[in-house]
Scaffold this active site. Structure first.
Site, mmCIF file in Angstrom:
data_model
loop_
_atom_site.group_PDB
_atom_site.id
_atom_site.type_symbol
_atom_site.label_atom_id
_atom_site.label_comp_id
_atom_site.label_asym_id
_atom_site.label_seq_id
_atom_site.Cartn_x
_atom_site.Cartn_y
_atom_site.Cartn_z
ATOM 1 N N VAL A 240 95.454 -24.500 -7.585
ATOM 2 C CA VAL A 240 96.223 -24.912 -6.396
ATOM 3 C C VAL A 240 96.400 -23.719 -5.455
ATOM 4 O O VAL A 240 96.376 -23.881 -4.229
ATOM 5 C CB VAL A 240 97.578 -25.543 -6.793
ATOM 6 C CG1 VAL A 240 98.398 -25.869 -5.554
ATOM 7 C CG2 VAL A 240 97.354 -26.816 -7.600
ATOM 8 N N GLY A 241 96.496 -22.519 -6.010
ATOM 9 C CA GLY A 241 96.587 -21.318 -5.164
ATOM 10 C C GLY A 241 95.400 -21.217 -4.217
ATOM 11 O O GLY A 241 95.533 -20.845 -3.049
ATOM 12 N N GLU B 1 101.208 -16.091 -6.532
ATOM 13 C CA GLU B 1 101.464 -15.613 -7.896
ATOM 14 C C GLU B 1 100.898 -16.689 -8.811
ATOM 15 O O GLU B 1 101.460 -17.766 -8.928
ATOM 16 C CB GLU B 1 102.977 -15.404 -8.081
ATOM 17 C CG GLU B 1 103.295 -14.449 -9.199
ATOM 18 C CD GLU B 1 103.370 -15.160 -10.523
ATOM 19 O OE1 GLU B 1 102.326 -15.205 -11.214
ATOM 20 O OE2 GLU B 1 104.450 -15.668 -10.866
ATOM 21 N N GLU C 116 93.724 -20.159 -19.125
ATOM 22 C CA GLU C 116 95.166 -20.120 -19.355
ATOM 23 C C GLU C 116 95.573 -21.394 -20.108
ATOM 24 O O GLU C 116 95.409 -22.495 -19.598
ATOM 25 C CB GLU C 116 95.886 -20.048 -18.006
ATOM 26 C CG GLU C 116 97.375 -19.831 -18.143
ATOM 27 C CD GLU C 116 98.059 -19.613 -16.790
ATOM 28 O OE1 GLU C 116 97.771 -20.382 -15.849
ATOM 29 O OE2 GLU C 116 98.888 -18.695 -16.697
ATOM 30 N N GLY D 110 102.073 -20.772 -9.033
ATOM 31 C CA GLY D 110 101.520 -21.929 -9.740
ATOM 32 C C GLY D 110 100.126 -21.614 -10.236
ATOM 33 O O GLY D 110 99.797 -20.451 -10.484
ATOM 34 N N SER D 111 99.323 -22.652 -10.355
ATOM 35 C CA SER D 111 97.992 -22.473 -10.939
ATOM 36 C C SER D 111 97.049 -21.795 -9.942
ATOM 37 O O SER D 111 97.213 -21.917 -8.724
ATOM 38 C CB SER D 111 97.422 -23.830 -11.335
ATOM 39 O OG SER D 111 97.340 -24.668 -10.203
ATOM 40 N N THR D 112 96.049 -21.138 -10.471
ATOM 41 C CA THR D 112 95.042 -20.501 -9.619
ATOM 42 C C THR D 112 94.316 -21.562 -8.800
ATOM 43 O O THR D 112 93.983 -21.352 -7.628
ATOM 44 C CB THR D 112 94.077 -19.673 -10.492
ATOM 45 O OG1 THR D 112 94.838 -18.607 -11.083
ATOM 46 C CG2 THR D 112 92.940 -19.076 -9.685
ATOM 47 N N LYS E 131 110.067 -26.176 -1.818
ATOM 48 C CA LYS E 131 109.574 -27.335 -2.564
ATOM 49 C C LYS E 131 109.524 -27.002 -4.049
ATOM 50 O O LYS E 131 108.647 -26.273 -4.517
ATOM 51 C CB LYS E 131 108.173 -27.744 -2.101
ATOM 52 C CG LYS E 131 107.832 -29.143 -2.576
ATOM 53 C CD LYS E 131 106.371 -29.382 -2.843
ATOM 54 C CE LYS E 131 105.950 -29.162 -4.258
ATOM 55 N NZ LYS E 131 106.573 -29.981 -5.289
#
Ligand code: NDP
Length: 450
Positions: A210-211, A228, A352, A206-208, A153
Site C-alpha cells: 500500500v505504501g 513507514e 513479512e 502500513g504494508s510496503t 484515517k
C-alpha cells in the site's frame, strides 16, 4: 455502509460505526483547511501548552485508553498500558519541541540570510491496526507541533482509540477542525486523502504494497510522503554473546504484539558454532511466553488481529516447525509461538509474516552475517549481540537498516529517530527528526546594502 469493530480475542462485536466515503473525507479536509490559518497563528508557547494538556488527558485517562486498545487489537493489557504511557510521552516531547524547531542564519554576501519553518498545511495521517494509538501519536504530535491541521484515517479494524483521542484533543482546547478523524476503508478514505489537492502531505504506516500505491498516488499533486513500511529484521547473535540473555530476550523481539510489529526480529541469525546451544535456549525461553486472555495482567501474547490474517500467517508454515507453543482453542484468532529453521532464500525469511513465527538461520562469520542480514528488500530494524564492542560497531555500520540495537532488541524511543532504509520506507518519525517531515524550510535573504 458500516464498520463492524470486533474483539480479536473473543470474536465478539464491540460496536458498529458508520463508514465514511469520499464526501465525508472531503468535508474533513475542508474543516482542516478552514482551521489552518488560526492554528498556525497560535503562538509557540500556547501550542506547546495545548499539546501538554493533551498529554495530561492521555495520562489521566490512560487506563480507559489501554482497555480500548487491548480490546480492539487483542493486545495484552500490560503492553497496552505501556503503549499509552508512550503516547503521553510523545505529546509531552512535542509540546517541548514546538519552540526548539529553529531556523538558521547563513553567512552570505551583502545581507542576512535566514531560514524559517512553515507548516505544510493539511496533512493526511494513515495509520495501521497493529499499534493504533502509538503510531497515531508519532504522526499527530509533530504535525500539530509544526502548526499543521490533520485528517487522520485509522485502520478500519481498529478505529476506537483514535476517536477517543480526538475527543481529548478538543477537551485539551485544541480548536475544532484541527484534528479530524475519518473512519472508512483505506481504498476509499485513504485513497481520497492521497489524491486530494488540498492535502499537502501523507504520513503513512502500513504494508510496503500500500505504501507503493500511496507514493504513486501522491505523485500527481507532488505531495510530501513519509512511509513507514514492512520489515524483515535480523537479530544477529554472535557466538561470543551472552547467549542466555540473547535467548531470553529474542522471543519478545518477535512474539510481542503476536509478531504484528514492523520491527519484529523475525530472522534470528546465529553463528554456526553456537547454533545448537542457542536454539535450545531459545526453545526454552519461547515455551515460557504466556499466551492467552489479553485482560490478564501477566499475559504476554494475545491473538492475531483477524481470521483472514491468521490464514495468511498459517500459509507460511509448510513443514513441521522446530517448536510450536500453546495457544487457546475456541473463539479468538489465536496462533501459537512458532520457531522454524530456514535458509535466507526461503519464503519465511523473505516475506513479512506479521505473526508469531521466527526463522532461525545459521551464519559462518561476521562477513556472512552481514551478507545475510542485508539480503532482503527491507531495512527497518535489527539487533547485534556480541561482547566484542568493535565488532558491534563494525556490523552496525555495515547493516542497511534504519534502527539498530546492540545487546538489546528495542527499536523505539520517544526522543530518537525511527524509520527505514530500502523498501521499509523513508522519512523519520519520533525525536526532533520527526519535525522535519511536517514542515517546509523557507529561505529569506535580506539585503543590507543601500
Ligand atoms: P495496509 O497497508 O493495507 O493498511 C495500513 C493502512 O493503510 C490502513 O489504515 C488501511 O486502511 C490504509 N490503506 C489501505 N489501502 C489504502 C489505499 N489504497 N490508500 C491509502 N490507504 C490505504 O496493511 P494491512 O492492515 O492490510 O496489513 C497487511 C500487511 O501489511 C501486514 O500483514 C503486514 O505485513 C503489513 N503491515 C505493516 C505495518 C507496519 O507497521 N509497517 C502495519 C500494518 C501492516 P484500512 O484498514 O481501512 O484498509
Amino acid at each position: 455502509m458500516t464498520v463492524t469493530v470486533v474483539n480479536p480475542a473473543t470474536e465478539g462485536v464491540i460496536t458498529t460505526l458508520e463508514s465514511a466515503g469520499v464526501d465525508e473525507t472531503d468535508a474533513a479536509v475542508a474543516r482542516a483547511k478552514e482551521a489552518l490559518p488560526a492554528w498556525r497563528a497560535v503562538s509557540p508557547k500556547d501550542r506547546g501548552t495545548l499539546l501538554r494538556r493533551l498529554a495530561a488527558l492521555v495520562e489521566e485517562h490512560g487506563e480507559e485508553l489501554a482497555r480500548i486498545e487491548s480490546e480492539n487489537v487483542g493486545k495484552p493489557i500490560s503492553g497496552a498500558r505501556g503503549e499509552v504511557g508512550m503516547v503521553a510521552d510523545v505529546f509531552h516531547f512535542y509540546a517541548g519541541a514546538v519552540d526548539k524547531h529553529h531556523g538558521e542564519t547563513i553567512p552570505v554576501a551583502g545581507g542576512i540570510d535566514l531560514t524559517l519553518r512553515d507548516p505544510l498545511g493539511v496533512v493526511g495521517l494513515i495509520v495501521p491496526w497493529n499499534f493504533p494509538l502509538n503510531i497515531t501519536s508519532w504522526k499527530l504530535g509533530p504535525a500539530l507541533a509544526c502548526g499543521n491541521t490533520v485528517v487522520l484515517k485509522p485502520a478500519e479494524l481498529t478505529p476506537l482509540s483514535a476517536l477517543r483521542l480526538a475527543e481529548f484533543a478538543l477537551d485539551a482546547g485544541i480548536p475544532e477542525g484541527v484534528v479530524n478523524v475519518v473512519v472508512g476503508k483505506g481504498s476509499v478514505v485513504g485513497q481520497r486523502l492521497v489524491e486530494h489537492p488540498d492535502v499537502a502531505k501523507i504520513g503513512f504506516t502500513g504494508s510496503t504494497e500500500v505504501g507503493r500505491t500511496v507514493m504513486k498516488g501522491a505523485a500527481d499533486t507532488i505531495k510530501r510522503v513519509t512511509l513507514e513500511l514492512g520489515g524483515k529484521s535480523a537479530n544477529v547473535i554472535f557466538a561470543d554473546a551472552d547467549l542466555e540473555r540473547a535467548a531470553a530476550a529474542a522471543p519478545y523481539a518477535v512474539f510481542d504484539n503476536a509478531g504484528q510489529d514492523c520491527c519484529a526480529r523475525s530472522r534470528i541469525l546465529v553463528e554456526r558454532s553456537a547454533y545448537d546451544d542457542f536454539a535450545q535456549l531459545l526453545i526454552d525461553a519461547t515455551r515460557n511466553v504466556k499466551v492467552g486472555d489479553p485482560t490478564s495482567a501477566d499475559t504476554e501474547m494475545g491473538p492475531l488481529i483477524s481470521a483472514s490474517h491468521r490464514e495468511t500467517v498459517k500459509s507460511f508454515i509448510e513443514a513441521e516447525p522446530l517448536f510450536r507453543g500453546d495457544a487457546p482453542d475456541g473463539k479468538g484468532y489465536w496462533y501459537p509461538c512458532t520457531l522454524v529453521e530456514a535458509t535466507n532464500d526461503d519464503r519465511i525469511a523473505r516475506e513479512e509474516v506479521f505473526g508469531p513465527v521466527a526463522a532461525l538461520i545459521p551464519f559462518d562469520d561476521e562477513a556472512d552475517a552481514i551478507r545475510i542480514a542485508n539480503d532482503t528488500p527491507y531495512g527497518l530494524s535489527g539487533s547485534i549481540w556480541t561482547r566484542d564492542g568493535a565488532r558491534a560497531l563494525r556490523v552496525a555500520r555495515a547493516l542497511e537498516t534504519g534502527v539498530l540495537s546492540i545487546n538489546s532488541n528495542s527499536s523505539v524511543r520517544v526522543s530518537t529517530p525511527f524509520g527505514g532504509y530500502k523498501q521499509s520506507g523513508f522519512g523519520r518519525e519520533l525525536g526532533l527528526h520527526g519535525l522535519e517531515g511536517y514542515s517546509e524550510v523557507k529561505n529569506v535573504y535580506y539585503s543590507t546594502e543601500g
